[in-house]
Write a protein that holds these residues in place. Structure first.
Motif, mmCIF file in Angstrom:
data_model
loop_
_atom_site.group_PDB
_atom_site.id
_atom_site.type_symbol
_atom_site.label_atom_id
_atom_site.label_comp_id
_atom_site.label_asym_id
_atom_site.label_seq_id
_atom_site.Cartn_x
_atom_site.Cartn_y
_atom_site.Cartn_z
ATOM 1 N N HIS A 59 3.937 -5.666 -18.575
ATOM 2 C CA HIS A 59 4.174 -4.395 -19.273
ATOM 3 C C HIS A 59 3.496 -4.344 -20.643
ATOM 4 O O HIS A 59 3.574 -3.316 -21.323
ATOM 5 N N CYS A 109 18.752 -4.025 -22.186
ATOM 6 C CA CYS A 109 19.006 -2.696 -21.606
ATOM 7 C C CYS A 109 18.637 -2.638 -20.128
ATOM 8 O O CYS A 109 19.336 -2.018 -19.332
ATOM 9 N N HIS A 110 17.497 -3.251 -19.777
ATOM 10 C CA HIS A 110 16.986 -3.162 -18.402
ATOM 11 C C HIS A 110 17.483 -4.351 -17.594
ATOM 12 O O HIS A 110 16.982 -5.466 -17.752
ATOM 13 N N LYS A 111 18.443 -4.116 -16.749
ATOM 14 C CA LYS A 111 19.036 -5.207 -15.969
ATOM 15 C C LYS A 111 18.173 -5.486 -14.741
ATOM 16 O O LYS A 111 18.524 -5.180 -13.598
ATOM 17 N N LYS A 112 17.011 -6.034 -14.981
ATOM 18 C CA LYS A 112 16.061 -6.311 -13.916
ATOM 19 C C LYS A 112 15.918 -7.823 -13.726
ATOM 20 O O LYS A 112 15.946 -8.589 -14.694
ATOM 21 N N CYS A 131 8.503 -10.291 -19.257
ATOM 22 C CA CYS A 131 8.243 -8.889 -18.911
ATOM 23 C C CYS A 131 6.893 -8.402 -19.429
ATOM 24 O O CYS A 131 6.172 -7.667 -18.751
ATOM 25 N N CYS A 181 13.939 -7.044 -23.529
ATOM 26 C CA CYS A 181 13.927 -5.994 -22.497
ATOM 27 C C CYS A 181 15.217 -5.983 -21.682
ATOM 28 O O CYS A 181 15.775 -4.927 -21.372
ATOM 29 N N THR A 182 15.675 -7.180 -21.308
ATOM 30 C CA THR A 182 16.814 -7.262 -20.392
ATOM 31 C C THR A 182 18.144 -6.931 -21.054
ATOM 32 O O THR A 182 19.169 -6.901 -20.385
#
Length: 415
Positions: free
Chosen positions: A44, A26-29, A40, A23-24
């Protein structure tokens, strides 16, 4: 042979990479707070069919209840369903405007778990009082705990300190707030999920002190809720006006808050008070504070003229409630026993506000005629006749109360 082994190793590596989370990429969370360190997909659920908002009401908080069992029930209770508000609007303003609830009442109540759990992106935490006061403010019990009362709607009174988006009057706070107790001390998640307003009642922590004269009167302990005597004040709104305008430039002449109603509406109150609330009976038949849920008036203004009755009364509903303004002291005996107005039994000759002379239908705000308590009842007149009788027992208790005050001496300075 070696090539086959290398190719097989690469295929296995790719399969393992696809099986794990990416996930990370693309998603810089960054997950902080109580959920830091969790993968995640714990919330999710599925990487190929990702649950975008795992805490939302629409999903039944599917990403939360896998671990936090049973809390989806919150959406079915008062905070989530808003059934009380919906029923009130359906019986009042909804009769003249089918879209009233959606346009004027949609700002509060539970849309998802992160409404309360500090839901700033991926920073999940336990609720704090400030999270409660997003909704529990103004005329809704909550900020009164810290001594904040709603101001008048007129812009001339929208001044002074502001908290949680509301300008407020400074009032005496609840003694439990002064002692440092937060909302969660009495209102736990388990109690809310079970549909209960609180997890505790007063006597879970407090034993009535028999040295106090009022506590030695059996009827006080057997027939009265504690806040009937121990509420220092409560916000009360008498006459809630909604005016709907169409093609009417005069709407701009009303110098009132415009954040409380839809664009075509103006809202104001006839009278607001912040004193000891009236008393009635709650659903348990106990004497309890009551106040107007809303005494609702409506005017439809088109081309700057009222279409039909101006200030049409749509509902006059009261509600038994628990003001969060508890103090040790109470009103004196005559504050109840010689005050019929406090029980909505106001004598005609003692009326100050002449509502019917102003076309407002009701004889008085403090006369139960034409009004109702949605979760209880008004105090019966026949019971008040007994209550107001100055018996020998009443006179003895009254004298003892005064003696206790006269003999009570506070230290003049700290030692």
């Amino acid at each position: 042979m070696m090539r086959c082994i290398v190719a097989l190793f690469l295929l296995l590596s790719a399969a393992l990479a696809l099986a794990g989370e990416n996930c990370t990429v693309c998603h810089k969370k960054v997950v902080r707070g109580a959920h830091r360190g969790l993968p995640c997909l714990s919330c999710h659920l599925d990487e190929t069919r990702t649950l975008a908002n795992p805490a939302s009401r629409e999903s039944g908080a599917a990403g939360c209840v896998g671990c936090h069992k049973g809390y989806a029930a919150l959406f079915d209770h008062a905070m989530g369903s808003r059934q009380g508000e919906r029923d009130f609007v359906a019986a009042s303003y909804g009769r003249v405007d089918k879209g009233f609830f959606g346009n004027n009442c949609g700002a509060c109540h539970l849309g998802g778990c992160t409404d309360c759990h500090a839901g700033r992106g991926h920073e999940i935490g336990k609720p704090r009082d400030r999270d409660c006061f997003t909704c529990h403010k103004g005329y809704f019990v909550g900020t009164d705990y810290y001594g904040m009362a709603p101001r008048e709607d007129s812009m001339r009174y929208q001044r002074g300190e502001v908290a949680y988006g509301e300008a407020y009057l400074k009032m005496t706070p609840d003694l439990h707030a002064e002692a440092g107790l937060s909302c969660g001390a009495c209102h736990t998640m388990k109690s809310l999920a079970a549909g209960r307003k609180s997890a505790k009642v007063c006597t879970d922590c407090h034993e009535p002190d028999r040295r106090v004269p009022e506590h030695r009167i059996a009827a006080h302990l057997e027939k009265m809720e504690c806040p009937a005597c121990h509420s220092a004040w409560a916000a009360q709104e008498y006459g809630t006006f909604f005016l709907r305008f169409s093609n009417s430039p005069s709407q701009e002449l009303y110098a009132l808050r415009r954040d409380q109603a839809a664009e075509e509406y103006v809202k104001s109150a006839y009278l607001r008070r912040q004193d000891a609330p009236p008393l009635g009976l709650n659903a348990r038949g106990m004497v309890s504070p009551i106040r107007p849920e809303f005494i609702a008036y409506f005017t439809d203004v088109r081309n700057d003229r009222a279409v039909w009755d101006e200030n049409r009364l749509l509902a006059a509903r009261w509600k038994a409630f628990f003001p969060h303004t508890v103090r040790r002291g109470t009103v004196m005996c005559e504050g109840c026993h010689e005050n019929p107005r406090r029980f909505l039994l106001e004598r005609k000759e003692e009326r100050i506000y002449q509502l019917q002379a102003e076309g407002m239908t009701l004889p008085s705000f403090w006369d139960a005629t034409g009004q109702q308590v949605v979760n209880g009842a008004f105090y019966p007149a026949r019971r008040y006749q007994v209550l107001s009788g100055k018996t020998a027992e009443y006179r003895r208790a009254y004298l003892e109360k005064w003696q206790s005050l006269v003999n009570h001496v506070e230290a003049s300075s700290a030692r």
